[in-house]
Write an enzyme that holds these catalytic residues in place. Structure first.
Site, mmCIF file in Angstrom:
data_model
loop_
_atom_site.group_PDB
_atom_site.id
_atom_site.type_symbol
_atom_site.label_atom_id
_atom_site.label_comp_id
_atom_site.label_asym_id
_atom_site.label_seq_id
_atom_site.Cartn_x
_atom_site.Cartn_y
_atom_site.Cartn_z
ATOM 1 N N GLU A 40 0.798 -1.230 0.000
ATOM 2 C CA GLU A 40 0.000 0.000 0.000
ATOM 3 C C GLU A 40 0.832 1.283 0.000
ATOM 4 O OE1 GLU A 40 -3.123 0.715 -0.237
ATOM 5 O OE2 GLU A 40 -4.047 -1.253 -0.177
ATOM 6 N N SER A 85 -31.543 -22.054 52.511
ATOM 7 C CA SER A 85 -30.772 -22.299 53.733
ATOM 8 C C SER A 85 -29.316 -21.874 53.625
ATOM 9 C CB SER A 85 -30.827 -23.790 54.088
ATOM 10 O OG SER A 85 -32.152 -24.205 54.331
#
Length: 821
Positions: free
Chosen positions: A90, A387
């Protein structure tokens, strides 16, 4: 000649002035233009959308307002092979040009003129970033605007930062942007681990992301990749044999779904991040061009350097989740799903004890499943804990010197005003130790202890340790809390249980690495150790085999109506919490903690890394031999008159052996052994009657409610002599010792033909006073009055325990067997 020389000198001076002015005016003009049209940058909300595990792997990513997916990544987190391929293909002169490459622009212009169409754009990577930040039309004015933005980028950012922006914003097809998102989506891996072929492929995709998508057009993608590889070969960037091997590699890409590990935790952290962002966001006006497709902030930031702001933009949301542990827990829960009832879900937490970091977070059994309410996070849902609060009650009672681990507690029908607790199943057990009562999760002993500790201080201590306790509207702390009569959250429950492995210190769970460690006192180190020791046990051989291989202290719980099943386990290094139930609160009959949540807890604990054993007892904890029914040390009783009926080994704090708590309606009776006054005939007397007392004897008495469970030699009628006639105590009119008269102990009952085979029993007592409460296998089945009967239909064949208590606290029980047809 002289005039000509002056004319040239004036011309040179003018040229010099113009040059100097140019060097001053142009930068000033650019500076003014930069201020007038500031460079738009992506806002933090664009990138702070990926939640990652503690190794940086993504747990879940959230699309922006346009549905675009990005995984933020820093340059050093991307394979160098990708950077080589990108720059070589690029922008070879990226590190040399000032953002614009005049040679590339001239070459692109000549090619476009020569061929009559766009062959190449001549754009540098900096210019491509400028277009991504500020999109423009493909016109001359648009190109000039792009070049201006490129110069701005070079003005404000380093090359490293510009390249970082590119790898996070470059398009890769559809809603995928950024090389990290593309790598995970198409290749199923991090961009850190790209091969040569994969690096070349991802380098070229942004040129034409839709046309080259490898999941849709693999042939086109392969040709484009090969073009990049040939360019790299021509520049001698990679060895020829490497290029050849990469060219032979097929382009295979699958469109993978976005990662969904710990999705509800990720959602939670993402929402918190967005909330923090909205609070800290400055009240400035967004002047970004209307065509910009990215949410943006304008430079310069007020309190941050540009580099620091960029680092903030690219920083993901870090979590403490360990990906391996999360995967194991998620897999186990997924396999567990088939045994769940319709509409049921599961939640689980795994927390590292040393720093309270959450290693695994599963808020639902199946994220997105509407039938199972998969969007509801049950880690944070307020539910009845059943519990599961009992261990903390026992710990506080130990700490306050009310009990030791072998204290005698009474598991028998308790008549206390309007509140009559019953056991979950199996009837009443009579005399039990504190250890047995906690291991079996018996309800009546827990209520007995809560009366001694008192509900409000108990609730206050839990709240102070960070637990959310949500009582029904308008209610105050009460005895029902210990049986699940309130609401709390799984994360709070797990936090509290970590105290059993952290010397009594609980604290806020940490979901992110930067969260501070906030510890809070819950129990003393001694009480926490003894409770953990009690819970490190097994109730059958299958559980014994497991707990021997992996130290595990555990407790289960079930809320009223089978709505919530719980199991919490404490290991040396980890604490685990599991919840199972329906998020909508619908009961799930037959689903309770031991059969529903415990197997999953056991599986998760087995999957965790091997751990060493628990720590040895802290200073102050020792074992003592104690005696029942007094509860005190045997060395202090000398067994006079047979007062030491049973010996037990107890864990104690500071060698303190408190006496037995006697359950009475008036409170806790602590005077035992009882002084008995005797006359010459060996009969009982008292100071209130006219009878001569010749001797005083101290007799160790068991709680009166335990009489039906005691052998005759320990019952009061054996231990205590009869009263002298003139000293008979006052009793309510008609009161006699309570006894079930309609049924005999060990009685066999056959189905009744005249009642269509049903098992109907007539429950009646002899004696008793006032209000009678009846229990079947520990559960309240109805009431009657002394002298009246209660008709009850037994549900099915089997063995049953029937018990009854009256207003004065007297108790009787029988065991019957119902025969099948």
């Amino acid at each position: 000649m002289q005039k000509l020389l002056k004319k040239h000198l004036l011309r040179y001076k003018l040229l010099l002035y113009c040059t100097v002015a140019g060097f001053i005016i142009i930068p000033l003009g650019f500076w003014a233009a930069d201020k007038q049209w500031p460079l738009p940058l992506p806002s933090a909300s664009l990138f702070a959308s990926t939640v990652v595990a503690n190794d940086g792997s993504p747990l879940r990513s959230f699309a922006d307002q346009n549905g675009v997916w990005r995984y933020p990544v820093q340059l050093d987190q991307v394979s160098p092979l990708y950077i080589d391929a990108l720059l070589s293909y690029e922008d070879r002169w990226f590190y040399q040009h000032p953002g614009i490459n005049p040679i590339a622009l001239l070459r692109a212009t000549w090619q476009n003129i020569r061929y009559g169409h766009i062959v190449s754009g001549g754009s540098t990577i900096t210019m491509q970033v400028a277009r991504l930040l500020d999109p423009h039309s493909r016109t001359l004015s648009g190109k000039l605007r792009q070049m201006f933005r490129a110069l701005q980028l070079e003005w404000h950012f380093s090359k490293h930062e510009i390249l970082t922006l590119y790898i996070n914003l470059a398009p890769f097809g559809g809603p995928i942007e950024g090389v990290q998102a593309a790598s995970f989506t198409y290749l199923g891996k991090s961009a850190r681990f790209l091969s040569h072929s994969e690096a070349a492929l991802l380098a070229v995709l942004p040129q034409s992301p839709s046309r080259l998508r490898p999941d849709r057009h693999p042939e086109r993608a392969a040709k484009a990749r090969n073009k990049v590889l040939q360019r790299l070969a021509s520049f001698d960037i990679w060895p020829a044999e490497t290029i050849q091997a990469a060219l032979e590699e097929n382009v295979i890409a699958l469109r993978l779904t976005a990662p969904q590990y710990a999705p509800l935790l990720a959602r939670r952290l993402h929402q918190q991040s967005q909330k923090n962002l909205s609070i800290s966001k400055p009240n400035n006006v967004n002047l970004a061009p209307k065509s910009t497709h990215l949410p943006s902030n304008h430079l310069p930031p007020s309190n941050q350097t540009l580099s620091a702001q960029l680092d903030t933009l690219l920083e993901p949301i870090h979590s403490t989740v360990d990906p391996q542990t999360q995967l194991q827990v998620s897999t186990l829960i997924s396999h567990y799903q088939h045994r769940l009832q319709e509409g049921a879900s599961v939640a689980a937490l795994v927390v590292r004890n040393k720093d309270l970091a959450v290693m695994a977070y599963q808020g639902t059994v199946d994220f997105g499943n509407r039938q199972r309410f998969g969007h509801v996070d049950m880690v944070t849902a307020v539910r009845s804990p059943g519990s599961t609060l009992k261990p903390f009650l026992y710990g506080m009672a130990l700490e306050q010197g009310l009990i030791h681990s072998a204290s005698l507690l009474s598991d028998a029908p308790l008549h206390d005003g309007d509140y009559q607790p019953s056991n979950f199943s199996g009837g009443f057990y009579g005399p039990v130790s504190a250890t047995e009562a906690l291991q079996r999760s018996l309800n009546v002993p827990a209520v007995q202890l809560l009366k001694a500790v008192e509900p409000k201080p108990f609730a206050d201590r839990l709240r102070n340790a960070g637990m959310l306790l949500q009582l029904p509207h308008g209610d105050k702390a009460n005895l029902s809390m210990i049986l699940g009569g309130l609401g709390t959250r799984l994360e709070d429950l797990v936090s509290a249980y970590t105290s059993l492995a952290r010397n009594g210190l609980a604290g806020e769970l940490r979901f992110t690495p930067d969260a501070p460690l906030k510890e809070r006192y819950l129990l003393s180190p001694q009480a926490a150790w003894i409770v953990r020791q009690i819970l490190t046990r097994s109730d059958n051989q299958a559980l014994a085999a497991h707990t021997q291989s992996m130290p595990l202290a555990w407790k289960t719980g079930t809320s009223y109506g089978f709505r919530d099943a719980w199991a919490v386990g404490v290991m040396p290094d980890y604490t685990i919490g599991v919840w199972v139930g329906r998020p909508d609160g619908t009961p799930s009959p037959g689903e309770y903690g031991l059969v529903t949540a415990w197997p999953l807890l056991r599986a998760i604990s087995s999957a965790l890394p091997k751990q060493s054993g628990f720590a040895s007892p802290p200073p102050g904890v020792s074992q003592q031999i104690i005696c029942w029914p007094l509860g005190t040390a045997s060395s202090r009783q000398e067994n006079q008159h047979g007062n030491c009926h049973q010996q037990h080994t107890a864990w104690t704090i500071q060698q303190h052996t408190p006496p037995t708590l006697f359950p009475t309606r008036q409170g806790q009776q602590l005077v035992n052994p009882a002084p008995i006054h005797i006359n010459k005939k060996g009969q009982r007397t008292s100071l209130a009657c006219n009878s001569e007392t010749t001797a005083t004897r101290h007799v160790a008495l068991w709680p009166q409610v335990l009489e039906p469970w005691l052998p005759k030699r320990w019952q009061r009628q054996t231990l205590l002599p009869p009263f002298a006639t003139e000293c008979l105590p006052n009793q309510p009119l008609g009161h006699q010792t309570l006894r079930i008269s309609s049924l005999k102990d060990q009685m066999l009952i056959k189905p009744q033909t005249k009642n269509k085979g049903r098992y109907i029993v007539n429950l009646q007592t002899q004696g008793g006073y006032g209000h009678l409460i009846w229990y079947l296998n520990g559960r309240n089945i109805g009431t009657s009055h002394a002298g009246q009967s209660l008709v009850y239909t037994l549900p099915r064949p089997g063995e049953y325990q029937l018990a009854v208590t009256d207003t004065l606290g007297h108790v009787d029980k029988v065991t019957i067997t119902v025969l099948a047809h």
